[in-house]
Motif scaffolding. Structure first.
Motif, PDB file in Angstrom:
ATOM      1  N   LYS A 103      42.066  14.770  37.223  1.00  0.00           N
ATOM      2  CA  LYS A 103      40.754  14.307  36.470  1.00  0.00           C
ATOM      3  C   LYS A 103      40.935  12.836  36.072  1.00  0.00           C
ATOM      4  O   LYS A 103      39.745  12.145  36.269  1.00  0.00           O
ATOM      5  CB  LYS A 103      40.669  15.017  35.032  1.00  0.00           C
ATOM      6  N   MET A 104      42.047  12.235  35.631  1.00  0.00           N
ATOM      7  CA  MET A 104      42.187  11.030  35.515  1.00  0.00           C
ATOM      8  C   MET A 104      42.025  10.036  36.935  1.00  0.00           C
ATOM      9  O   MET A 104      41.573   8.891  36.800  1.00  0.00           O
ATOM     10  CB  MET A 104      43.596  10.432  34.737  1.00  0.00           C
ATOM     11  N   LEU A 105      42.396  10.591  37.920  1.00  0.00           N
ATOM     12  CA  LEU A 105      42.287   9.926  39.180  1.00  0.00           C
ATOM     13  C   LEU A 105      40.842   9.926  39.393  1.00  0.00           C
ATOM     14  O   LEU A 105      40.568   8.737  39.892  1.00  0.00           O
ATOM     15  CB  LEU A 105      43.167  10.548  40.263  1.00  0.00           C
ATOM     16  N   LYS A 106      40.312  10.781  39.217  1.00  0.00           N
ATOM     17  CA  LYS A 106      38.775  10.596  39.613  1.00  0.00           C
ATOM     18  C   LYS A 106      38.131   9.793  38.763  1.00  0.00           C
ATOM     19  O   LYS A 106      37.227   8.973  38.853  1.00  0.00           O
ATOM     20  CB  LYS A 106      38.284  12.033  39.236  1.00  0.00           C
ATOM     21  N   GLU A 107      38.407   9.909  37.420  1.00  0.00           N
ATOM     22  CA  GLU A 107      37.650   9.077  36.303  1.00  0.00           C
ATOM     23  C   GLU A 107      37.836   7.473  36.667  1.00  0.00           C
ATOM     24  O   GLU A 107      37.107   6.647  36.411  1.00  0.00           O
ATOM     25  CB  GLU A 107      38.368   9.128  34.934  1.00  0.00           C
ATOM     26  N   ARG A 108      39.191   7.073  37.235  1.00  0.00           N
ATOM     27  CA  ARG A 108      39.472   6.047  37.568  1.00  0.00           C
ATOM     28  C   ARG A 108      39.349   5.367  38.870  1.00  0.00           C
ATOM     29  O   ARG A 108      39.600   4.207  39.390  1.00  0.00           O
ATOM     30  CB  ARG A 108      40.980   5.549  37.241  1.00  0.00           C
ATOM     31  N   ASN A 109      38.794   6.345  39.666  1.00  0.00           N
ATOM     32  CA  ASN A 109      38.248   6.090  41.123  1.00  0.00           C
ATOM     33  C   ASN A 109      39.544   5.485  41.887  1.00  0.00           C
ATOM     34  O   ASN A 109      39.760   4.505  42.224  1.00  0.00           O
ATOM     35  CB  ASN A 109      37.129   4.973  41.238  1.00  0.00           C
ATOM     36  N   ALA A 110      40.687   6.346  41.650  1.00  0.00           N
ATOM     37  CA  ALA A 110      42.210   5.897  41.890  1.00  0.00           C
ATOM     38  C   ALA A 110      42.398   6.953  43.106  1.00  0.00           C
ATOM     39  O   ALA A 110      42.222   7.987  43.338  1.00  0.00           O
ATOM     40  CB  ALA A 110      43.086   6.104  40.663  1.00  0.00           C
ATOM     41  N   VAL A 111      43.357   6.312  43.928  1.00  0.00           N
ATOM     42  CA  VAL A 111      44.258   7.058  44.835  1.00  0.00           C
ATOM     43  C   VAL A 111      45.561   7.177  44.768  1.00  0.00           C
ATOM     44  O   VAL A 111      46.201   5.985  44.413  1.00  0.00           O
ATOM     45  CB  VAL A 111      43.790   6.379  46.343  1.00  0.00           C
ATOM     46  N   MET A 112      46.253   8.228  44.769  1.00  0.00           N
ATOM     47  CA  MET A 112      47.731   8.546  44.362  1.00  0.00           C
ATOM     48  C   MET A 112      48.505   8.597  45.876  1.00  0.00           C
ATOM     49  O   MET A 112      48.213   9.355  46.572  1.00  0.00           O
ATOM     50  CB  MET A 112      47.695   9.567  43.726  1.00  0.00           C
ATOM     51  N   LEU A 113      49.415   7.582  45.905  1.00  0.00           N
ATOM     52  CA  LEU A 113      49.978   7.387  46.839  1.00  0.00           C
ATOM     53  C   LEU A 113      51.769   7.995  46.724  1.00  0.00           C
ATOM     54  O   LEU A 113      52.044   7.394  45.680  1.00  0.00           O
ATOM     55  CB  LEU A 113      50.240   6.346  47.721  1.00  0.00           C
ATOM     56  N   ALA A 114      52.124   8.598  47.721  1.00  0.00           N
ATOM     57  CA  ALA A 114      53.673   8.964  47.446  1.00  0.00           C
ATOM     58  C   ALA A 114      54.616   8.738  48.615  1.00  0.00           C
ATOM     59  O   ALA A 114      54.223   9.043  49.671  1.00  0.00           O
ATOM     60  CB  ALA A 114      53.932  10.662  47.047  1.00  0.00           C
ATOM     61  N   HIS A 115      55.627   8.178  48.494  1.00  0.00           N
ATOM     62  CA  HIS A 115      56.625   7.821  49.479  1.00  0.00           C
ATOM     63  C   HIS A 115      57.420   9.356  50.110  1.00  0.00           C
ATOM     64  O   HIS A 115      57.212  10.104  49.110  1.00  0.00           O
ATOM     65  CB  HIS A 115      57.617   6.767  49.228  1.00  0.00           C
ATOM     66  N   ALA A 146      49.995  14.031  45.420  1.00  0.00           N
ATOM     67  CA  ALA A 146      49.461  12.765  46.252  1.00  0.00           C
ATOM     68  C   ALA A 146      48.299  13.006  47.023  1.00  0.00           C
ATOM     69  O   ALA A 146      48.018  14.234  47.778  1.00  0.00           O
ATOM     70  CB  ALA A 146      50.525  12.293  46.651  1.00  0.00           C
ATOM     71  N   ASP A 147      47.485  12.060  47.069  1.00  0.00           N
ATOM     72  CA  ASP A 147      46.414  12.045  48.206  1.00  0.00           C
ATOM     73  C   ASP A 147      47.102  11.655  49.530  1.00  0.00           C
ATOM     74  O   ASP A 147      46.522  12.204  50.408  1.00  0.00           O
ATOM     75  CB  ASP A 147      45.463  11.077  47.630  1.00  0.00           C
ATOM     76  N   MET A 148      48.013  11.024  49.472  1.00  0.00           N
ATOM     77  CA  MET A 148      48.595  10.464  50.864  1.00  0.00           C
ATOM     78  C   MET A 148      50.064  10.493  50.856  1.00  0.00           C
ATOM     79  O   MET A 148      50.405   9.924  49.653  1.00  0.00           O
ATOM     80  CB  MET A 148      48.104   8.997  51.404  1.00  0.00           C
ATOM     81  N   CYS A 149      50.882  11.070  51.532  1.00  0.00           N
ATOM     82  CA  CYS A 149      52.429  10.903  51.617  1.00  0.00           C
ATOM     83  C   CYS A 149      52.528  10.083  52.930  1.00  0.00           C
ATOM     84  O   CYS A 149      51.682  10.124  53.937  1.00  0.00           O
ATOM     85  CB  CYS A 149      53.136  12.184  51.691  1.00  0.00           C
ATOM     86  N   GLY A 150      53.763   9.270  52.874  1.00  0.00           N
ATOM     87  CA  GLY A 150      53.897   8.406  54.127  1.00  0.00           C
ATOM     88  C   GLY A 150      55.089   7.513  53.941  1.00  0.00           C
ATOM     89  O   GLY A 150      55.825   7.490  52.947  1.00  0.00           O
ATOM     90  N   ASP A 151      55.377   6.561  54.836  1.00  0.00           N
ATOM     91  CA  ASP A 151      56.326   5.466  54.774  1.00  0.00           C
ATOM     92  C   ASP A 151      55.534   4.453  54.184  1.00  0.00           C
ATOM     93  O   ASP A 151      54.150   4.447  53.983  1.00  0.00           O
ATOM     94  CB  ASP A 151      56.994   5.041  56.039  1.00  0.00           C
ATOM     95  N   SER A 152      56.536   3.473  53.683  1.00  0.00           N
ATOM     96  CA  SER A 152      55.715   2.543  52.671  1.00  0.00           C
ATOM     97  C   SER A 152      54.575   1.852  53.188  1.00  0.00           C
ATOM     98  O   SER A 152      53.516   1.520  52.705  1.00  0.00           O
ATOM     99  CB  SER A 152      56.781   1.651  52.283  1.00  0.00           C
ATOM    100  N   PHE A 164      51.020   3.890  42.916  1.00  0.00           N
ATOM    101  CA  PHE A 164      52.032   3.844  44.120  1.00  0.00           C
ATOM    102  C   PHE A 164      53.225   4.599  43.369  1.00  0.00           C
ATOM    103  O   PHE A 164      53.813   3.990  42.625  1.00  0.00           O
ATOM    104  CB  PHE A 164      52.281   2.547  44.669  1.00  0.00           C
ATOM    105  N   CYS A 165      53.374   5.885  44.030  1.00  0.00           N
ATOM    106  CA  CYS A 165      54.765   6.670  43.364  1.00  0.00           C
ATOM    107  C   CYS A 165      55.792   6.178  44.553  1.00  0.00           C
ATOM    108  O   CYS A 165      55.945   6.797  45.672  1.00  0.00           O
ATOM    109  CB  CYS A 165      54.427   7.983  43.606  1.00  0.00           C
ATOM    110  N   GLY A 166      56.629   5.323  44.328  1.00  0.00           N
ATOM    111  CA  GLY A 166      57.513   4.799  45.163  1.00  0.00           C
ATOM    112  C   GLY A 166      58.348   3.685  44.451  1.00  0.00           C
ATOM    113  O   GLY A 166      58.508   3.908  43.440  1.00  0.00           O
ATOM    114  N   VAL A 167      58.485   2.595  45.208  1.00  0.00           N
ATOM    115  CA  VAL A 167      59.305   1.819  44.432  1.00  0.00           C
ATOM    116  C   VAL A 167      58.685   0.109  44.314  1.00  0.00           C
ATOM    117  O   VAL A 167      57.738   0.018  44.977  1.00  0.00           O
ATOM    118  CB  VAL A 167      60.851   1.346  45.035  1.00  0.00           C
ATOM    119  N   HIS A 168      59.514  -0.531  43.615  1.00  0.00           N
ATOM    120  CA  HIS A 168      58.516  -1.771  43.278  1.00  0.00           C
ATOM    121  C   HIS A 168      57.962  -2.720  44.503  1.00  0.00           C
ATOM    122  O   HIS A 168      56.837  -3.016  44.730  1.00  0.00           O
ATOM    123  CB  HIS A 168      59.099  -2.873  42.609  1.00  0.00           C
TER     124      HIS A 168
END
Ligand code: 13P
Ligand code: SF4
Length: 298
Positions: free
Chosen positions: A7-19, A30-36, A53-57
């Motif tokens: 719900k919050m992703l939608k509200e913020r027009n956000a995309v969630m990525l995971a390494h 996540a909406d998308m998984c993959g390499d960095s 971005f669910c990964g590292v800095h």
């Protein structure tokens, strides 16, 4: 929690990525998984205003470099990369002064400030192609000495090393590989180019994380030894339920890749906290190094 995050992703027009190394519950959300790099490139193509971005800095920095008009959030600011921390802009400048003038190839697992001082970037998948593309016989490759040595074996160019490494991949020894191969004699051994050269010599294929996912799907083999961070076993097992995947070593766990929880994702979206923004004076030269690399695969 999952519903609240969606719900919050939608509200913020956000995309969630995971390494590919993130914990299963994060990859599932996540909406998308993959390499960095592929994540950052794909995120730049969306019309989302916010990237979580669910990964590292350094990955969040890459997203900021490629998407300056989007807000990039790293749900836990302490999620870093020990290899990226093994180089600084000041240290690179000092090394450049010591060496004759030559191109600098920098692995994407690096700080934006270092990319900004580099001729071109590379990934674990295209390092050889990048090196071969240079109009020079000598170059400096940073910050991963293993990726540099593994690339040096496949080119006539002279590669000067930077003394950095991924402690997680560098931990895998030839003795570990001998033991796991003995336990699973029919398995195909895939290794990440961040592993030591003696480990890569023992591998059936040296591949990036997304390369391993593709390779396991295309191969007729049914058993694989996975020579990278153990988190990759989850997407492999999900995608190919008829195949079996063994970690090369259960020592290969990156603590930085495991710190983000679903609660952190919700909090950062609610508070718009954990923003990562690369300043323009760094972003512009860093983007040039990244774009030179991307242009090679077009
Ligand atoms: P790739 O996913 O690009 O292969 O990188 C591996 C890694 O160590 C990322 O931190
Ligand atoms: Fe860095 Fe290695 Fe962890 Fe990747 S696995 S984030 S390279 S320390």
């Amino acid at each position: 929690m999952q519903d609240a995050i969606r719900k919050m992703l939608k509200e913020r027009n956000a995309v969630m990525l995971a390494h590919n190394y993130q914990p299963p519950e994060i990859q599932d959300l996540a909406d998308m998984c993959g390499d960095s790099l592929e994540l950052s490139i794909r995120a730049a193509d969306t019309d989302a205003e916010v990237i979580v971005f669910c990964g590292v800095h350094f990955m969040a920095e890459s997203a900021s470099i490629l998407s300056p008009d989007k807000t990039v959030l790293l749900p836990r600011s302490e999620a870093g990369c020990p290899m990226a921390d093994m180089i600084t802009a000041e240290a690179l400048q000092a090394r450049k002064r010591e060496l004759p003038d030559m191109p600098v190839v920098t692995y994407v697992n690096s700080p934006a400030t270092v990319k900004a001082l580099s001729t071109i970037c590379c990934t674990s998948a295209n390092a050889l192609e990048v090196v071969e593309s240079l109009d020079a016989d000598e170059l400096l490759m940073t910050p991963d000495r293993n990726l540099a040595r593994n690339t040096a074996k496949r080119t006539d160019k002279k590669i000067h090393l930077w003394d950095g490494c991924c402690p997680i991949h560098d931990r895998l020894t030839a003795a570990d590989v001998e033991a796991v191969r003995k336990a699973h004699p029919d398995a195909v051994f895939m290794a990440h180019p961040e592993c030591r050269p003696e480990v890569i010599e023992m591998a059936d294929a040296a591949l990036s994380t997304s390369g391993m996912i593709r390779f396991a799907g295309e191969s007729d083999a049914t058993e694989f030894i996975v020579g990278t961070e153990v988190g990759l076993i989850y997407p492999l097992a999900q995608k190919y339920p008829g195949k079996t995947f063994y970690p090369a070593s259960d020592k290969m766990i990156c603590p930085d890749m495991k710190v983000i929880t679903p609660k952190d994702i919700l909090t950062c979206l609610q508070e718009m906290s954990g923003q990562v923004k690369v300043p323009e004076e760094i972003r512009v030269p860093a983007l040039a190094a990244v774009e030179r690399m991307i242009a090679l695969s077009r």
